[in-house]
Design an enzyme around this catalytic site. Structure first.
Site, PDB file in Angstrom:
ATOM      1  CD  GLN A  40      -2.812   1.341   2.273  1.00 23.88           C
ATOM      2  OE1 GLN A  40      -2.371   1.782   3.328  1.00 23.88           O
ATOM      3  NE2 GLN A  40      -4.068   0.985   2.119  1.00 23.88           N
TER       4      GLN A  40
ATOM      5  CB  CYS B  33      -4.690   7.372   5.779  1.00 25.63           C
ATOM      6  SG  CYS B  33      -3.863   7.727   7.341  1.00 25.63           S
TER       7      CYS B  33
ATOM      8  CE  LYS C   1      -8.284  -0.682   4.420  1.00 23.27           C
ATOM      9  NZ  LYS C   1      -8.086   0.419   5.356  1.00 23.27           N
TER      10      LYS C   1
ATOM     11  CG  ASP D  98     -16.291  -2.287  13.628  1.00 26.23           C
ATOM     12  OD1 ASP D  98     -15.093  -1.948  13.672  1.00 26.23           O
ATOM     13  OD2 ASP D  98     -17.230  -1.534  13.958  1.00 26.23           O
TER      14      ASP D  98
ATOM     15  N   GLY E 120      -8.759  -6.378   9.803  1.00 24.14           N
ATOM     16  CA  GLY E 120      -7.564  -5.774  10.387  1.00 24.14           C
ATOM     17  C   GLY E 120      -7.418  -6.190  11.841  1.00 24.14           C
ATOM     18  NE  ARG E 121     -10.061  -1.973  14.355  1.00 21.50           N
ATOM     19  CZ  ARG E 121     -11.059  -1.142  14.544  1.00 21.50           C
ATOM     20  NH1 ARG E 121     -11.028  -0.342  15.578  1.00 21.50           N
ATOM     21  NH2 ARG E 121     -12.078  -1.105  13.716  1.00 21.50           N
TER      22      ARG E 121
HETATM   23  C1  FMN Z   1      -3.436   0.848  14.262  1.00 14.84           C
HETATM   24  C2  FMN Z   1      -4.091   0.941  12.909  1.00 14.84           C
HETATM   25  C3  FMN Z   1      -3.307   1.152  11.785  1.00 14.84           C
HETATM   26  C4  FMN Z   1      -3.898   1.247  10.511  1.00 14.84           C
HETATM   27  N1  FMN Z   1      -3.105   1.425   9.410  1.00 14.84           N
HETATM   28  C5  FMN Z   1      -3.659   1.463   8.179  1.00 14.84           C
HETATM   29  C6  FMN Z   1      -2.851   1.583   7.007  1.00 14.84           C
HETATM   30  O1  FMN Z   1      -1.617   1.628   7.059  1.00 14.84           O
HETATM   31  N2  FMN Z   1      -3.491   1.623   5.802  1.00 14.84           N
HETATM   32  C7  FMN Z   1      -4.868   1.553   5.686  1.00 14.84           C
HETATM   33  O2  FMN Z   1      -5.397   1.600   4.578  1.00 14.84           O
HETATM   34  N3  FMN Z   1      -5.637   1.411   6.770  1.00 14.84           N
HETATM   35  C8  FMN Z   1      -5.062   1.346   7.998  1.00 14.84           C
HETATM   36  N4  FMN Z   1      -5.865   1.168   9.100  1.00 14.84           N
HETATM   37  C9  FMN Z   1      -7.311   0.920   8.904  1.00 14.84           C
HETATM   38  C10 FMN Z   1      -7.580  -0.576   8.801  1.00 14.84           C
HETATM   39  O3  FMN Z   1      -6.985  -1.135   7.655  1.00 14.84           O
HETATM   40  C11 FMN Z   1      -9.090  -0.865   8.723  1.00 14.84           C
HETATM   41  O4  FMN Z   1      -9.628  -0.172   7.641  1.00 14.84           O
HETATM   42  C12 FMN Z   1      -9.825  -0.448  10.009  1.00 14.84           C
HETATM   43  O5  FMN Z   1      -9.087  -0.786  11.140  1.00 14.84           O
HETATM   44  C13 FMN Z   1     -11.214  -1.102  10.073  1.00 14.84           C
HETATM   45  O6  FMN Z   1     -11.105  -2.495   9.948  1.00 14.84           O
HETATM   46  P1  FMN Z   1     -11.032  -3.510  11.216  1.00 14.84           P
HETATM   47  O7  FMN Z   1     -12.188  -3.208  12.092  1.00 14.84           O
HETATM   48  O8  FMN Z   1     -11.056  -4.875  10.587  1.00 14.84           O
HETATM   49  O9  FMN Z   1      -9.731  -3.222  11.913  1.00 14.84           O
HETATM   50  C14 FMN Z   1      -5.303   1.115  10.374  1.00 14.84           C
HETATM   51  C15 FMN Z   1      -6.074   0.898  11.512  1.00 14.84           C
HETATM   52  C16 FMN Z   1      -5.495   0.801  12.774  1.00 14.84           C
HETATM   53  C17 FMN Z   1      -6.356   0.534  13.976  1.00 14.84           C
END
Ligand code: FMN
Length: 360
Positions: free
Chosen positions: A88, A118, A157, A221, A243-244
């Site tokens: 990315q 972002c 994204k 989520d 992600g998380r």
């Molecule tokens: C600590 C952290 C770092 C993240 N870094 C990025 C990133 O580098 N690039 C990106 O597109 N999204 C980033 N995100 C967003 C996640 O990719 C994702 O869109 C967001 O956390 C929602 O998805 P989830 O609930 O599955 O975590 C980040 C989120 C968190 C919490």
């Protein structure tokens, strides 16, 4: 045990590969980028648990990458086992994105993801990240330039839009498809929401409806197999990025792949598998970062503690250890005392940037 009677259509979708441009991916469950976490070691240890369809690196500043800065090269470090992978990139300057994309293609990478989601002020301030969503025509022109500059698939994204008054995702998705973007991941929140509030699945559904044929990858989520299945049902998305949820439950991709194959899953990692996961992740980090891994690993302690059944006093020591030898001593003790603390998937314990979004 999950057996919520998936529809025939959903099971057929799950059993079939998904196409991102020229890339064929056998699992529709992907790892979303998490800056500071989704480094090579984490991607590898997750892949070894099974079921992961595609991983994406942390966001990498385009100019720094094309100039070969050490920190950016660390972020894109990869190996044969780390496939399929997308890198990315972010920048508010189209020319810089083009240069980074060409650099990635020349260095053998197979997919490029442009960050348009972002919310951080310093990235938005220079026109990158979610700021791109405010000018859909400009964002599509930027993506077109990157798509035209390389032969490998380019994905984007993004979020739903800047705020509730500017929900631009459906319009932007349509334009991005028209300029040759291979797939779009959409986090179902606005930039103004940051990580607060609920994910707007209806907004994701409208984005799915706005494109003709490219895959829309839904994100936000998803913590359990039930979450993933209901996300697919409600939005009609082609794939899901987690992600998380992957840090809270590193076996989620394996559970999802079992579900995709059989319509149910009852997988639970054994105590040995849980401690082995912890140890493997750390030792893979040591291969890349040496003793500095001791510091880098600390922030994983809170995510892993409850899930991996690490007794609380040992979780606390996982935040403070200073050498690989100390870590190995700790994992021995965790193995011995495993079972003292119940293992659970903590859905509430989710760390996100704090404070008003304008200050990040
Ligand atoms: C600590 C952290 C770092 C993240 N870094 C990025 C990133 O580098 N690039 C990106 O597109 N999204 C980033 N995100 C967003 C996640 O990719 C994702 O869109 C967001 O956390 C929602 O998805 P989830 O609930 O599955 O975590 C980040 C989120 C968190 C919490």
């Amino acid at each position: 045990m999950i057996s919520s009677g998936p529809s025939v259509e959903l099971m057929a979708k799950l059993a079939s590969p998904v196409q991102l441009g020229t890339r064929t991916l056998t699992s529709r469950f992907f790892l979303a980028p998490l800056a500071g976490y989704t480094h090579l070691a984490f991607r590898l240890v997750l892949r070894r648990q099974g079921g992961l369809g595609l991983a994406t690196t942390d966001l990498v500043q385009a100019t720094m990458l094309a100039a070969g800065h050490r920190k950016s090269l660390d972020l894109v470090e990869t190996c044969h086992e780390d496939r399929p992978l997308s890198v990315q990139i972010f920048s508010g300057v189209t020319e810089d994105l083009v240069k980074a994309a060409v650099w990635l293609q020349d260095h053998g990478y197979e997919g490029i993801d442009i960050n348009m989601g972002c919310p951080m002020a310093k990235i938005n301030g220079s026109g990158g990240g979610a700021r791109l969503m405010c000018d859909t025509r400009g964002a599509a022109e930027t993506a077109a330039r990157v798509v035209d500059a390389v032969r490998i698939p380019v994905t984007v994204k993004m979020r739903l839009g800047w705020d509730d008054q500017q929900i631009t995702a459906p319009e932007l998705a349509e334009s991005l498809e028209n300029v040759g973007v291979a797939a779009i991941t959409i986090h179902g929140r606005t930039r103004a929401q940051g990580f607060h509030g609920t994910v707007n699945r209806e907004g994701i559904r409208q984005t799915v409806a706005a494109v003709k044929s490219i895959p829309i990858i839904a994100n936000g989520d998803v913590r359990t197999v039930e979450d993933a299945v209901s996300m697919m049902r409600q939005t009609g998305c082609s794939a899901i990025a987690i992600g998380r949820g992957a840090m809270l439950d590193p076996w989620i991709f394996r559970r999802l792949s079992e579900y995709a194959a059989h319509g149910s899953t009852s997988f639970e990692p054994s105590a040995d598998e849980q401690v082995e996961f912890l140890s493997t992740h750390f030792h893979l980090m040591v291969q890349q970062y040496g003793d500095y891994s001791c510091q880098l690993f600390r922030k994983f302690a809170a995510w892993y503690g409850a899930r991996l059944g690490v007794p609380e006093d040992l979780e606390d020591r996982l935040r403070r250890f200073e050498s690989p030898a100390e870590f190995d001593g700790l994992t021995k003790e965790i193995r011995r005392r495993h079972g003292e603390r119940a293992c659970w998937v903590p859905t509430a314990l989710v760390k996100v940037p704090n404070g008003p979004v304008s200050h990040w």
